[in-house]
Design an enzyme around this catalytic site. Sequence first.
Site, PDB file in Angstrom:
ATOM      1  N   SER A  35      72.618  28.194 -15.616  1.00  0.00           N
ATOM      2  CA  SER A  35      71.316  28.481 -15.041  1.00  0.00           C
ATOM      3  C   SER A  35      71.304  29.888 -14.426  1.00  0.00           C
ATOM      4  O   SER A  35      71.614  30.853 -15.125  1.00  0.00           O
ATOM      5  CB  SER A  35      70.942  27.381 -14.039  1.00  0.00           C
ATOM      6  OG  SER A  35      69.575  27.429 -13.723  1.00  0.00           O
ATOM      7  N   ASP A 111      65.196  21.201 -22.503  1.00  0.00           N
ATOM      8  CA  ASP A 111      65.261  21.712 -21.128  1.00  0.00           C
ATOM      9  C   ASP A 111      63.855  21.750 -20.539  1.00  0.00           C
ATOM     10  O   ASP A 111      62.947  22.345 -21.119  1.00  0.00           O
ATOM     11  CB  ASP A 111      65.871  23.116 -21.144  1.00  0.00           C
ATOM     12  CG  ASP A 111      66.239  23.631 -19.766  1.00  0.00           C
ATOM     13  OD1 ASP A 111      65.458  23.424 -18.813  1.00  0.00           O
ATOM     14  OD2 ASP A 111      67.303  24.272 -19.655  1.00  0.00           O
ATOM     15  N   HIS A 143      68.514  20.513 -18.806  1.00  0.00           N
ATOM     16  CA  HIS A 143      69.097  21.550 -17.946  1.00  0.00           C
ATOM     17  C   HIS A 143      70.242  21.009 -17.075  1.00  0.00           C
ATOM     18  O   HIS A 143      70.782  21.726 -16.253  1.00  0.00           O
ATOM     19  CB  HIS A 143      67.981  22.116 -17.052  1.00  0.00           C
ATOM     20  CG  HIS A 143      68.268  23.453 -16.468  1.00  0.00           C
ATOM     21  ND1 HIS A 143      68.108  24.626 -17.159  1.00  0.00           N
ATOM     22  CD2 HIS A 143      68.706  23.803 -15.239  1.00  0.00           C
ATOM     23  CE1 HIS A 143      68.426  25.643 -16.390  1.00  0.00           C
ATOM     24  NE2 HIS A 143      68.793  25.174 -15.220  1.00  0.00           N
TER      25      HIS A 143
END
Length: 165
Positions: A35, A111, A143
């Site tokens: 991320s 995601d 995610h």
Amino acid sequence: APHFNMWDYVAQELPALIGSEFAIDPDRQAITGHSMGGHGALTLAMSLKGRYRAVSAFASIAQPTQSDWGKKQLSAYLGDDTNAWLAHDATHLMTTEGFDGPVLIDQGASDQFLDLLRPESLAHAMMARRQDGAFRMQAGYDHSYYFVSSFIPDHIAFHAEALWD
């Protein structure tokens, strides 16, 4: 915050600490992240030429200067000078600097943040630059850390190969 600077910590303080405590070869470094950490890994690798032999990322924000989410974060951390933001935009750095080693990026196709992450911009920049690397869309993954845990063996093997060359 004046006493919290992640760039300096990852680029200087942590490597110095590891080098002082462990018998490592400082010429054999690679970096990865998930991320925002994945974005940090990419921008560090492209900004610190010659430091890292390989870079990988999981579901990183790819072009924060063009994302409402990224603009909000960049303005909070760096102020309103959009030119200052470019040094922290992985797609811009891939376009202008590239990376001297291989790149591996995994992105979950399911995601929930896909539109905000803008992974296609980084994939296009890699292709336009003919960057050594792979950009993989993983069907059915989001995610989460489950996504990371599913593909971390590939990333470890990727980095190991780059470090032993």
